[in-house]
Design a protein around this motif. Structure first.
Motif: not given
Length: 424
Positions: A250-263, A336-345
């Motif tokens: 199950v993988t999805r690209s984010f509609s907006d970049r994710v840059d914090d751990l809770p999200r 790790k903080d400091g990055y804007r992630y675009s996809k997770a799965g």
């Protein structure tokens, strides 16, 4: 008795589903976009004629679509899946053996139908599908699945055939094969096409005439089977029963970049919930999950990072609570903080039937408590819609800023009572 297969394919299926419920779209150029309204993944013939190509990024063609009057829709997979099920119910009334190859393609076994009646049956089936569902189709018939697929392509591209092409007759088949590019063969991608062209092949007929041993040497046993299938010798039978899953993702690209751990935890917990649902549908379990997330290569002015980690479980499970907890722990392990992630799965392999899996001697899971809880969870989501009951760690659906965008999605006419068509 010689085998006979048919491949029935919905024409521009996603766009046709949109047209069924909106008559104003008839003869109007229409395209449907991928997740997050990214790229064109379905186009009507009118849109193709205006130069819209498969995979065109929407941000590049948006102005052109507005100027050209092209109607644009987000993917509506709930509607498309339900329409696909309705079409396949009709196919089953014409053949006892049907293989659902994809959401818009199905193979049918026509072996028991007299050869002289197959084209008329295919025309009747097309007419029935169009009348009962509104979906236009084309049908290809042949003695093998590969030839049926090729016949379907010919039926789509030659209007004079009336949407049905039969390659059962050897002489007629030979005439079509020498006129058709080898790149139209089912399963032949660019790399394989280059190998075949290096062997002196230009048309499908050239591939059919290859020495099977030479094809096997250059393209393994798959190439040898391809040659035999093009000669009318079946090597692939219908798969009327879906094979048992070996893996699941199950993988999805984010509609907006994710840059914090809770999200990120929220997103991965949501994916884990969907994974658990899929595993329970197949009565399967897993004893490990791989969690990954990465930045986008298009953010060239930003630091890049791609990570994954495997979380091992004490024993196989399909419990959403256990899977989500494991997935979140994996995120925390490599975040790790400091990055804007675009996809997770979340991915898992080596799936096994849950009842037959080995139990842990120490630290095992409480399956007796888990089973009724998961059954209740699935029942609620089936009855009231997916996402009606979720884990707290997945967050509230309407507040998920990272969730996939469907800004131009049409109503889910056939499955949501609050989105039924209205008559004015």
């Amino acid at each position: 008795m010689a085998r006979a297969y048919a491949l029935s394919d919905g024409n521009s299926f996603y766009c046709s589903c949109e047209r069924v419920f909106d008559s104003s779209l008839a003869r109007v150029p229409v395209i449907v976009l991928s997740n997050n309204d990214g790229c064109a993944i379905a186009r009507t013939q009118e849109a193709k004629s205006l130069g819209i190509k498969m995979g065109d990024p929407y941000f590049k063609i948006k102005n052109y679509c507005n100027l050209s009057g092209i109607k644009v829709y987000s993917s509506n997979y709930t509607l498309y899946g339900d329409m696909s099920a309705r079409v396949n119910d009709i196919y089953r009334s014409f053949s006892p053996r049907v293989e659902i190859y994809s959401i818009d393609e199905s193979f049918l076994d026509l072996t028991d139908v007299q050869a002289s009646h197959r084209v008329s049956l295919a025309r009747d089936m097309r007419s029935t599908v169009k009348q009962w569902t509104g979906i236009p189709t084309c049908v290809g018939i042949g003695p093998t699945k590969t030839l049926a697929k090729l016949a379907n392509h010919i039926a789509k591209t030659i209007p004079e055939l009336g949407g049905v092409c039969d390659l059962s007759d050897e002489e007629e088949r030979a005439a079509w094969l020498v006129r058709t590019s080898l790149r139209e063969i089912w399963g032949v991608g660019p790399a394989t096409a280059r190998k075949l062209e290096a062997l002196g092949c230009d048309s499908v007929g050239d591939v059919r005439d290859l020495d099977p041993r030479l094809a096997r040497k250059g393209m393994t046993v798959v190439g040898e089977r391809l040659v035999y299938e093009l000669r009318g010798i079946p090597c692939l039978d219908l798969e009327t029963v879906a094979p048992t899953r070996k893996g699941c993702a199950v993988t999805r690209s984010f509609s907006d970049r994710v840059d914090d751990l809770p999200r990120m935890e929220e997103a991965v917990a949501t994916h884990a919930s969907r994974l658990g649902e899929k595993l329970r549908q197949g009565r399967l379990g897993t004893d490990h999950v791989t969690v990954f997330f990465h930045t986008s290569e298009h953010d060239r002015d930003r630091p890049q990072r791609s990570v994954s980690t495997v979380v091992t479980l004490p024993e196989a499970t399909n419990d959403t609570l256990v899977l989500a907890k494991a997935a979140v722990s994996g995120v925390r392990r490599v975040w790790k903080d400091g990055y804007r992630y675009s996809k997770a799965g979340i991915i898992t392999t080596d799936l096994m039937p849950l009842e037959a899996s080995q139990r842990a001697l120490i630290g095992g899971l409480d399956r007796e408590r888990s089973r009724p809880l998961m059954e209740a969870l699935d029942d609620c989501n089936r009855r009231h819609g997916r996402g009606s009951v979720v884990l707290a760690s997945s967050g509230w659906a309407k507040a998920r800023s990272w969730s996939t965008k469907f800004n131009m999605r049409s109503p889910r006419y056939t499955t949501r009572i609050d989105e039924l068509p209205t008559i004015r």
